[in-house]
Design a protein around this motif. Structure first.
Motif, PDB file in Angstrom:
ATOM      1  N   ALA A  52      98.119  17.162 -10.939  1.00 56.84           N
ATOM      2  CA  ALA A  52      98.569  16.090 -10.015  1.00 56.84           C
ATOM      3  C   ALA A  52      99.796  16.695  -9.141  1.00 56.84           C
ATOM      4  N   GLY A  53      99.978  16.603  -7.710  1.00 55.57           N
ATOM      5  CA  GLY A  53     100.995  16.690  -7.062  1.00 55.57           C
ATOM      6  C   GLY A  53     100.946  18.280  -6.625  1.00 55.57           C
ATOM      7  N   ALA A  54     100.029  19.092  -6.956  1.00 47.73           N
ATOM      8  CA  ALA A  54     100.373  20.446  -6.885  1.00 47.73           C
ATOM      9  C   ALA A  54      99.505  21.023  -5.618  1.00 47.73           C
ATOM     10  N   THR A  55      99.545  22.036  -4.947  1.00 43.95           N
ATOM     11  CA  THR A  55      99.049  22.571  -3.746  1.00 43.95           C
ATOM     12  C   THR A  55      98.407  24.121  -4.452  1.00 43.95           C
ATOM     13  N   VAL A  56      97.175  24.276  -4.084  1.00 45.00           N
ATOM     14  CA  VAL A  56      96.520  25.676  -4.404  1.00 45.00           C
ATOM     15  C   VAL A  56      96.126  26.248  -3.265  1.00 45.00           C
ATOM     16  N   THR A  57      96.264  27.595  -3.201  1.00 43.15           N
ATOM     17  CA  THR A  57      95.735  28.102  -1.924  1.00 43.15           C
ATOM     18  C   THR A  57      94.623  28.861  -2.575  1.00 43.15           C
ATOM     19  N   PHE A  58      93.468  29.094  -1.872  1.00 45.30           N
ATOM     20  CA  PHE A  58      92.101  29.520  -2.098  1.00 45.30           C
ATOM     21  C   PHE A  58      91.252  29.966  -1.219  1.00 45.30           C
ATOM     22  N   CYS A  59      89.914  30.673  -1.479  1.00 42.61           N
ATOM     23  CA  CYS A  59      89.016  30.447  -0.427  1.00 42.61           C
ATOM     24  C   CYS A  59      89.471  31.656   0.766  1.00 42.61           C
ATOM     25  N   PRO A  60      89.937  32.901   0.689  1.00 46.64           N
ATOM     26  CA  PRO A  60      90.415  33.421   1.855  1.00 46.64           C
ATOM     27  C   PRO A  60      89.461  33.765   2.993  1.00 46.64           C
ATOM     28  N   ALA A  61      88.112  33.969   2.498  1.00 49.26           N
ATOM     29  CA  ALA A  61      87.080  34.541   3.436  1.00 49.26           C
ATOM     30  C   ALA A  61      85.889  33.662   3.357  1.00 49.26           C
ATOM     31  N   GLY A  62      86.044  32.272   3.080  1.00 49.69           N
ATOM     32  CA  GLY A  62      84.999  31.353   3.169  1.00 49.69           C
ATOM     33  C   GLY A  62      84.544  31.339   1.852  1.00 49.69           C
ATOM     34  N   CYS A  63      84.006  29.733   1.540  1.00 46.18           N
ATOM     35  CA  CYS A  63      83.410  29.619   0.287  1.00 46.18           C
ATOM     36  C   CYS A  63      82.654  28.143   0.286  1.00 46.18           C
ATOM     37  N   PHE A  64      82.033  27.992  -0.841  1.00 45.08           N
ATOM     38  CA  PHE A  64      81.191  26.606  -0.974  1.00 45.08           C
ATOM     39  C   PHE A  64      82.221  25.901  -2.078  1.00 45.08           C
ATOM     40  N   VAL A  65      82.338  24.528  -1.709  1.00 49.86           N
ATOM     41  CA  VAL A  65      83.100  23.957  -2.614  1.00 49.86           C
ATOM     42  C   VAL A  65      82.503  22.441  -3.090  1.00 49.86           C
ATOM     43  N   THR A  66      82.447  22.153  -4.195  1.00 53.51           N
ATOM     44  CA  THR A  66      81.989  20.754  -4.790  1.00 53.51           C
ATOM     45  C   THR A  66      83.406  20.039  -5.036  1.00 53.51           C
ATOM     46  N   MET A  67      83.672  19.085  -4.391  1.00 48.51           N
ATOM     47  CA  MET A  67      84.954  18.290  -4.659  1.00 48.51           C
ATOM     48  C   MET A  67      84.755  17.283  -5.762  1.00 48.51           C
ATOM     49  N   PRO A  68      85.852  16.880  -6.069  1.00 46.89           N
ATOM     50  CA  PRO A  68      86.044  15.957  -7.158  1.00 46.89           C
ATOM     51  C   PRO A  68      84.829  14.674  -7.324  1.00 46.89           C
ATOM     52  N   SER A  69      84.739  14.225  -6.145  1.00 48.66           N
ATOM     53  CA  SER A  69      83.872  13.093  -5.862  1.00 48.66           C
ATOM     54  C   SER A  69      82.401  13.362  -5.832  1.00 48.66           C
ATOM     55  N   GLY A  70      82.017  14.986  -5.920  1.00 49.26           N
ATOM     56  CA  GLY A  70      80.593  15.476  -5.840  1.00 49.26           C
ATOM     57  C   GLY A  70      80.412  15.778  -4.646  1.00 49.26           C
ATOM     58  N   ASP A  71      80.833  15.356  -3.581  1.00 42.90           N
ATOM     59  CA  ASP A  71      80.679  15.931  -2.210  1.00 42.90           C
ATOM     60  C   ASP A  71      80.958  17.439  -2.040  1.00 42.90           C
TER      61      ASP A  71
END
Length: 91
Positions: A52-71
Motif C-alpha cells: 500500500a502506497g508503494a511504487t515499484v519499477t519493473f519491466c525494463p524491456a517489455g512484459c505481460f502483466v495481469t493486474m489485480p482486477s484480472g485485466d
C-alpha cells in the motif's frame, strides 16, 4: 510465502535499478492494502507484490502483466501505472 514474494519483488526492483538509465514501467499502489501483479518477462513469470502506497519499477524491456482486477496488459516498459480500487490506470 508472502516473505518470499516480497524478497522476489525487492530483487526484481534491485535488478532494474542496476540497469541504470534504462526505461522501465512503474506501478504505484494507491489502495490501502497490498496488491499483487503477475508479470511475465522473457518467459519468466513472477508475482510482484506492491505494498500500500508503494511504487515499484519493473519491466525494463517489455512484459505481460495481469493486474489485480484480472485485466491483462502488454507493456513496452515505459508506462506509469496507478492501482486504484484494485484496477489499473495506465498513463
Amino acid at each position: 510465502m508472502k516473505t518470499y514474494l516480497i524478497r522476489l519483488a525487492m530483487a526484481l526492483g534491485m535488478s532494474v535499478a542496476m540497469i541504470g538509465g534504462a526505461a522501465a514501467a512503474s506501478v504505484t499502489n494507491k489502495d490501502a492494502q497490498a496488491q499483487v501483479l503477475s508479470v511475465t518477462e522473457d518467459g519468466n513469470k513472477i508475482e510482484l507484490v506492491v505494498e500500500a502506497g508503494a511504487t515499484v519499477t519493473f519491466c525494463p524491456a517489455g512484459c505481460f502483466v495481469t493486474m489485480p482486477s484480472g485485466d491483462r496488459e502488454t507493456l513496452a516498459g515505459n508506462e506509469d501505472i496507478d492501482i486504484v480500487n484494485g484496477g489499473a490506470v495506465i498513463k
